[in-house]
Design a protein around this motif. Structure first.
Motif, PDB file in Angstrom:
ATOM      1  N   PHE A 266       0.838  -1.196   0.000  1.00 47.88           N
ATOM      2  CA  PHE A 266       0.000   0.000   0.000  1.00 47.88           C
ATOM      3  C   PHE A 266       0.877   1.253   0.000  1.00 47.88           C
ATOM      4  N   VAL A 267       1.880   1.238  -0.844  1.00 44.18           N
ATOM      5  CA  VAL A 267       2.912   2.275  -0.828  1.00 44.18           C
ATOM      6  C   VAL A 267       2.335   3.668  -1.068  1.00 44.18           C
ATOM      7  N   HIS A 268       1.269   3.781  -1.853  1.00 47.48           N
ATOM      8  CA  HIS A 268       0.707   5.102  -2.169  1.00 47.48           C
ATOM      9  C   HIS A 268       0.023   5.739  -0.974  1.00 47.48           C
ATOM     10  N   GLU A 269      -0.414   4.933  -0.019  1.00 50.05           N
ATOM     11  CA  GLU A 269      -0.973   5.464   1.220  1.00 50.05           C
ATOM     12  C   GLU A 269       0.090   5.556   2.311  1.00 50.05           C
ATOM     13  N   GLN A 270       1.090   4.719   2.217  1.00 54.84           N
ATOM     14  CA  GLN A 270       2.180   4.683   3.198  1.00 54.84           C
ATOM     15  C   GLN A 270       3.117   5.877   3.030  1.00 54.84           C
ATOM     16  N   PHE A 271       3.503   6.144   1.785  1.00 56.22           N
ATOM     17  CA  PHE A 271       4.412   7.253   1.465  1.00 56.22           C
ATOM     18  C   PHE A 271       3.788   8.138   0.384  1.00 56.22           C
ATOM     19  N   PRO A 272       2.678   8.812   0.690  1.00 57.30           N
ATOM     20  CA  PRO A 272       1.968   9.561  -0.341  1.00 57.30           C
ATOM     21  C   PRO A 272       2.787  10.666  -0.994  1.00 57.30           C
ATOM     22  N   GLU A 273       3.578  11.401  -0.214  1.00 51.18           N
ATOM     23  CA  GLU A 273       4.338  12.506  -0.809  1.00 51.18           C
ATOM     24  C   GLU A 273       5.372  11.998  -1.806  1.00 51.18           C
ATOM     25  N   LYS A 274       6.020  10.899  -1.464  1.00 49.08           N
ATOM     26  CA  LYS A 274       7.025  10.318  -2.356  1.00 49.08           C
ATOM     27  C   LYS A 274       6.382   9.798  -3.635  1.00 49.08           C
ATOM     28  N   VAL A 275       5.269   9.088  -3.484  1.00 51.03           N
ATOM     29  CA  VAL A 275       4.574   8.541  -4.650  1.00 51.03           C
ATOM     30  C   VAL A 275       3.988   9.664  -5.503  1.00 51.03           C
ATOM     31  N   ASN A 276       3.425  10.676  -4.858  1.00 47.75           N
ATOM     32  CA  ASN A 276       2.863  11.812  -5.595  1.00 47.75           C
ATOM     33  C   ASN A 276       3.930  12.487  -6.448  1.00 47.75           C
ATOM     34  N   LYS A 277       5.106  12.667  -5.897  1.00 47.97           N
ATOM     35  CA  LYS A 277       6.213  13.307  -6.625  1.00 47.97           C
ATOM     36  C   LYS A 277       6.582  12.479  -7.859  1.00 47.97           C
ATOM     37  N   LEU A 278       6.672  11.178  -7.703  1.00 49.83           N
ATOM     38  CA  LEU A 278       7.014  10.307  -8.832  1.00 49.83           C
ATOM     39  C   LEU A 278       5.938  10.361  -9.907  1.00 49.83           C
ATOM     40  N   ILE A 279       4.686  10.343  -9.484  1.00 53.93           N
ATOM     41  CA  ILE A 279       3.578  10.385 -10.439  1.00 53.93           C
ATOM     42  C   ILE A 279       3.593  11.680 -11.232  1.00 53.93           C
ATOM     43  N   ILE A 280       3.717  12.801 -10.537  1.00 56.38           N
ATOM     44  CA  ILE A 280       3.653  14.099 -11.218  1.00 56.38           C
ATOM     45  C   ILE A 280       4.856  14.303 -12.131  1.00 56.38           C
ATOM     46  N   GLU A 281       6.033  13.881 -11.690  1.00 59.67           N
ATOM     47  CA  GLU A 281       7.216  13.992 -12.549  1.00 59.67           C
ATOM     48  C   GLU A 281       7.039  13.193 -13.831  1.00 59.67           C
ATOM     49  N   PHE A 282       6.451  12.005 -13.720  1.00 58.58           N
ATOM     50  CA  PHE A 282       6.216  11.183 -14.902  1.00 58.58           C
ATOM     51  C   PHE A 282       5.149  11.808 -15.801  1.00 58.58           C
ATOM     52  N   LEU A 283       4.037  12.235 -15.211  1.00 63.01           N
ATOM     53  CA  LEU A 283       2.954  12.809 -15.999  1.00 63.01           C
ATOM     54  C   LEU A 283       3.392  14.069 -16.742  1.00 63.01           C
ATOM     55  N   ASP A 284       4.214  14.874 -16.084  1.00 62.74           N
ATOM     56  CA  ASP A 284       4.636  16.136 -16.686  1.00 62.74           C
ATOM     57  C   ASP A 284       5.502  15.931 -17.925  1.00 62.74           C
ATOM     58  N   LYS A 285       6.040  14.727 -18.087  1.00 64.28           N
ATOM     59  CA  LYS A 285       6.866  14.426 -19.261  1.00 64.28           C
ATOM     60  C   LYS A 285       6.032  13.882 -20.416  1.00 64.28           C
ATOM     61  N   GLN A 286       4.759  13.615 -20.179  1.00 63.81           N
ATOM     62  CA  GLN A 286       3.910  12.976 -21.193  1.00 63.81           C
ATOM     63  C   GLN A 286       3.072  13.995 -21.960  1.00 63.81           C
ATOM     64  N   THR A 287       2.582  13.567 -23.088  1.00 63.82           N
ATOM     65  CA  THR A 287       1.685  14.390 -23.896  1.00 63.82           C
ATOM     66  C   THR A 287       0.429  13.576 -24.237  1.00 63.82           C
ATOM     67  N   ILE A 288      -0.635  14.283 -24.490  1.00 66.68           N
ATOM     68  CA  ILE A 288      -1.895  13.636 -24.923  1.00 66.68           C
ATOM     69  C   ILE A 288      -1.888  13.486 -26.440  1.00 66.68           C
TER      70      ILE A 288
END
Length: 288
Positions: A266-288
């Protein structure tokens, strides 16, 4: 949390409970696992909305506040794959960034295979596993969810003896993980009081062996796997080598894997700030 809006959206005759926050032009759709509901993504929804995205999570059919299908015992994982596309169509969304966890990761990986035009990129957390034959009916809903969060937050695979089920390992005196509060437990339990576990265990767990009709499926969109190294699934025989060796890229060629050393299932609830940072960094590199 008070800024998250709730509604029911009708999809092929079923009303699905949908939670939403953010007004960005790019949409992130979250798929929960078991024993989770939309609420499991509360930290991530707020974070991606603050980063400029529209964040949507929903209770899959048969979960939480969403309707049950008429014949849940006949349901398969493909029903949930089609449900994602149908929900997006109902919301007028043509393409999304998709994020899935646990059994939701099964669906998240299948959606771009079946509907490649719908998914811009994919993020999954953990490797799905569950023992669907556990005798949940002997316990109240809150005890079931408490037990699962305690057992499956550990790095060891919980194993029942030949004359036991997983729920026989339940010890009510064992404390919850420090990152999962009694309030969180109450939210989960209150929604499962409505839906029960019937559909949740049928799909995708019991229906995994149903023929999907897919031949040599590959996920060809950019993908990120966030893997907790203390996730009990990571300890399955051959699983760590399968991921670290890159064999998984035979099926997800454009995959990036990031490990969180102390991360549990349950890493996304255990370490939300760390997971959030990884998610946003990845999303910001993508395009629709």
């Amino acid at each position: 949390m008070e800024n998250i809006k709730h509604s029911h959206v009708e999809v092929k005759g079923l009303k699905l409970h949908v939670a939403e926050i953010g007004t960005g032009e790019k949409t992130v759709l979250f798929l929960h696992g078991f024993p989770e509901i939309w609420y499991t993504w509360r930290y991530q929804m707020i974070a991606v909305a603050n980063a400029g995205y529209r964040a949507i999570a929903f209770d899959s059919r048969g979960y939480g506040l969403s309707d049950h299908p008429a014949e849940p015992e006949k349901a398969t994982s493909m029903d949930l794959v089609h449900e994602v596309k149908d929900l997006l169509d109902s919301l007028g969304i043509s393409k999304v960034f998709l994020i899935g966890k646990d059994s939701g990761a099964i669906i998240a990986n299948l959606v771009p295979v079946v509907y490649p035009e719908t998914v811009a990129s994919l993020i999954t957390l953990g490797i799905p596993f569950m023992n669907p034959e556990a005798d949940f009916g002997r316990f109240d809903v809150k005890s079931v969810i408490r037990n699962i969060y305690i057992l499956f937050s550990k790095s060891e695979v919980p194993v029942a003896s030949d004359d036991q089920e997983i729920m026989d390992l339940f010890n009510p005196s064992t404390p919850l993980p420090p990152w999962f509060s009694e309030e969180d437990l109450t939210v989960y339990a209150s929604l499962y009081e409505k839906s029960g576990f019937r559909f949740a265990l049928q799909v995708p767990y019991r229906s995994l062996t149903v023929e999907s009709g897919l031949i040599d499926p590959k996920v060809n969109v950019p993908a990120l796997l966030i893997m907790g190294e203390e996730d009990y699934c990571f300890k399955f025989p051959g699983m760590e080598d399968y991921i670290r060796s890159g064999v998984v890229k035979n099926f997800v060629p454009n995959l990036e894997t990031i490990y969180i050393p102390e991360g549990s299932h349950f890493v996304h609830e255990q370490f939300p700030e760390k997971v959030n940072k990884l998610i946003i960094e990845f999303l910001d590199k993508q395009t629709i």
